[in-house]
Structures are given as C-alpha cells and as structure tokens.
Scaffold this motif. Structure first.
Motif, PDB file in Angstrom:
ATOM      1  N   PRO A  41     -50.904   0.874  28.943  1.00  0.00           N
ATOM      2  CA  PRO A  41     -49.774   1.390  29.714  1.00  0.00           C
ATOM      3  C   PRO A  41     -48.461   0.652  29.460  1.00  0.00           C
ATOM      4  CG  PRO A  41     -51.136   0.036  31.105  1.00  0.00           C
ATOM      5  CD  PRO A  41     -51.836   0.126  29.768  1.00  0.00           C
ATOM      6  N   SER A  42     -48.497  -0.358  28.646  1.00  0.00           N
ATOM      7  CA  SER A  42     -47.294  -1.120  28.307  1.00  0.00           C
ATOM      8  C   SER A  42     -47.469  -1.628  26.881  1.00  0.00           C
ATOM      9  CB  SER A  42     -47.128  -2.273  29.300  1.00  0.00           C
ATOM     10  OG  SER A  42     -45.964  -2.998  29.006  1.00  0.00           O
ATOM     11  N   SER A  43     -47.394  -0.707  25.925  1.00  0.00           N
ATOM     12  CA  SER A  43     -47.862  -1.003  24.574  1.00  0.00           C
ATOM     13  C   SER A  43     -46.976  -1.922  23.749  1.00  0.00           C
ATOM     14  CB  SER A  43     -48.129   0.294  23.819  1.00  0.00           C
ATOM     15  OG  SER A  43     -46.957   1.074  23.747  1.00  0.00           O
ATOM     16  N   GLY A  44     -45.730  -2.095  24.122  1.00  0.00           N
ATOM     17  CA  GLY A  44     -44.861  -3.042  23.420  1.00  0.00           C
ATOM     18  C   GLY A  44     -44.916  -2.885  21.923  1.00  0.00           C
ATOM     19  N   LEU A  49     -53.049  -1.361  20.450  1.00  0.00           N
ATOM     20  CA  LEU A  49     -53.291  -0.035  19.888  1.00  0.00           C
ATOM     21  C   LEU A  49     -53.831  -0.142  18.462  1.00  0.00           C
ATOM     22  CD1 LEU A  49     -50.057   1.769  21.137  1.00  0.00           C
ATOM     23  CD2 LEU A  49     -52.314   1.744  22.216  1.00  0.00           C
ATOM     24  N   GLU A  50     -53.217  -0.985  17.657  1.00  0.00           N
ATOM     25  CA  GLU A  50     -53.670  -1.168  16.278  1.00  0.00           C
ATOM     26  C   GLU A  50     -55.097  -1.721  16.242  1.00  0.00           C
ATOM     27  OE1 GLU A  50     -50.666  -3.660  14.582  1.00  0.00           O
ATOM     28  OE2 GLU A  50     -49.323  -1.968  14.209  1.00  0.00           O
ATOM     29  N   ALA A  51     -55.366  -2.699  17.103  1.00  0.00           N
ATOM     30  CA  ALA A  51     -56.714  -3.278  17.148  1.00  0.00           C
ATOM     31  C   ALA A  51     -57.736  -2.238  17.585  1.00  0.00           C
ATOM     32  CB  ALA A  51     -56.738  -4.481  18.095  1.00  0.00           C
ATOM     33  N   ALA A  52     -57.380  -1.398  18.556  1.00  0.00           N
ATOM     34  CA  ALA A  52     -58.307  -0.363  19.043  1.00  0.00           C
ATOM     35  C   ALA A  52     -58.552   0.696  17.982  1.00  0.00           C
ATOM     36  CB  ALA A  52     -57.753   0.275  20.312  1.00  0.00           C
ATOM     37  N   LEU A  53     -57.519   1.102  17.274  1.00  0.00           N
ATOM     38  CA  LEU A  53     -57.699   2.094  16.206  1.00  0.00           C
ATOM     39  C   LEU A  53     -58.669   1.579  15.154  1.00  0.00           C
ATOM     40  CD1 LEU A  53     -54.011   3.283  15.771  1.00  0.00           C
ATOM     41  CD2 LEU A  53     -55.917   4.676  16.600  1.00  0.00           C
ATOM     42  N   PHE A  68     -54.421   5.676  23.339  1.00  0.00           N
ATOM     43  CA  PHE A  68     -53.154   6.157  23.882  1.00  0.00           C
ATOM     44  C   PHE A  68     -52.322   4.972  24.347  1.00  0.00           C
ATOM     45  CE2 PHE A  68     -56.592   9.084  24.688  1.00  0.00           C
ATOM     46  CZ  PHE A  68     -56.113  10.259  24.134  1.00  0.00           C
ATOM     47  N   GLY A  69     -51.018   5.049  24.132  1.00  0.00           N
ATOM     48  CA  GLY A  69     -50.133   3.985  24.578  1.00  0.00           C
ATOM     49  C   GLY A  69     -48.818   4.538  25.083  1.00  0.00           C
ATOM     50  N   VAL A  70     -48.228   3.816  26.028  1.00  0.00           N
ATOM     51  CA  VAL A  70     -46.949   4.189  26.622  1.00  0.00           C
ATOM     52  C   VAL A  70     -46.077   2.939  26.650  1.00  0.00           C
ATOM     53  CG1 VAL A  70     -45.816   5.043  28.712  1.00  0.00           C
ATOM     54  CG2 VAL A  70     -48.077   5.888  28.099  1.00  0.00           C
ATOM     55  N   GLU A  71     -44.796   3.114  26.404  1.00  0.00           N
ATOM     56  CA  GLU A  71     -43.851   2.004  26.487  1.00  0.00           C
ATOM     57  C   GLU A  71     -42.592   2.494  27.187  1.00  0.00           C
ATOM     58  OE1 GLU A  71     -42.030  -1.184  26.812  1.00  0.00           O
ATOM     59  OE2 GLU A  71     -43.970  -1.357  25.815  1.00  0.00           O
ATOM     60  N   LEU A  72     -42.117   1.728  28.170  1.00  0.00           N
ATOM     61  CA  LEU A  72     -40.930   2.104  28.925  1.00  0.00           C
ATOM     62  C   LEU A  72     -39.627   1.848  28.173  1.00  0.00           C
ATOM     63  CD1 LEU A  72     -41.819   0.771  32.475  1.00  0.00           C
ATOM     64  CD2 LEU A  72     -41.849   3.126  31.679  1.00  0.00           C
TER      65      LEU A  72
END
Length: 77
Positions: A41-44, A49-53, A68-72
């Motif tokens: 929820p705060s992918s920066g 995300l890269e590690a999970a992929l 899935f990732g989100v960045e504000l």
C-alpha cells in the motif's frame, strides 16, 4: 523502478526505503504459495514489488496478476 525522495519529502510522507535484501527475505517469509497475493500500500521505490514478482515467478505463480502496489507521491516511480 526505484527513485528516492529528497530527505524533506521523505520525512513529510513518512517514507522509509527498505534494503533490497531485507525486502527479499520478508517476501520469501510472507509469500509461501504460488497462489498468494501481495499488496504493497506504500510501494515507494518498488523493492517489495520487485522481490514479490521474482519470488512468485520462482514458485510458478502468475506474478503479474498477483502483485499490486500503490504510491501516494506522484513523483516516485
């Protein structure tokens, strides 16, 4: 994928950039099945995300459909 915020912006957003090796360790611990989903929820910079992929690819999952990732902050890519 990773672009680091200035110190002032990072402080304002409460940003903390996790080391890649730590992110990989946490993902291996948390994602145990090829059907698991991951939401950051705060992918920066995207290290989780890269590690999970990569990890889901190794497990035989459909990583592109499970991570899935989100960045504000619109300035972080």
């Amino acid at each position: 994928m990773q672009r680091v915020l200035s110190a002032d912006k990072a402080k304002a957003f409460g940003a903390y950039y996790t080391d890649r090796a730590i992110a990989e360790f946490i993902v291996r611990w948390a994602v145990r099945d090829r059907a698991d989903l991951l939401l950051d929820p705060s992918s920066g910079g995207g290290v989780f995300l890269e590690a999970a992929l990569a990890h889901l690819d190794r497990l035989g999952g459909q990583a592109q459909e499970q991570v899935f990732g989100v960045e504000l902050d619109p300035h972080v890519h």
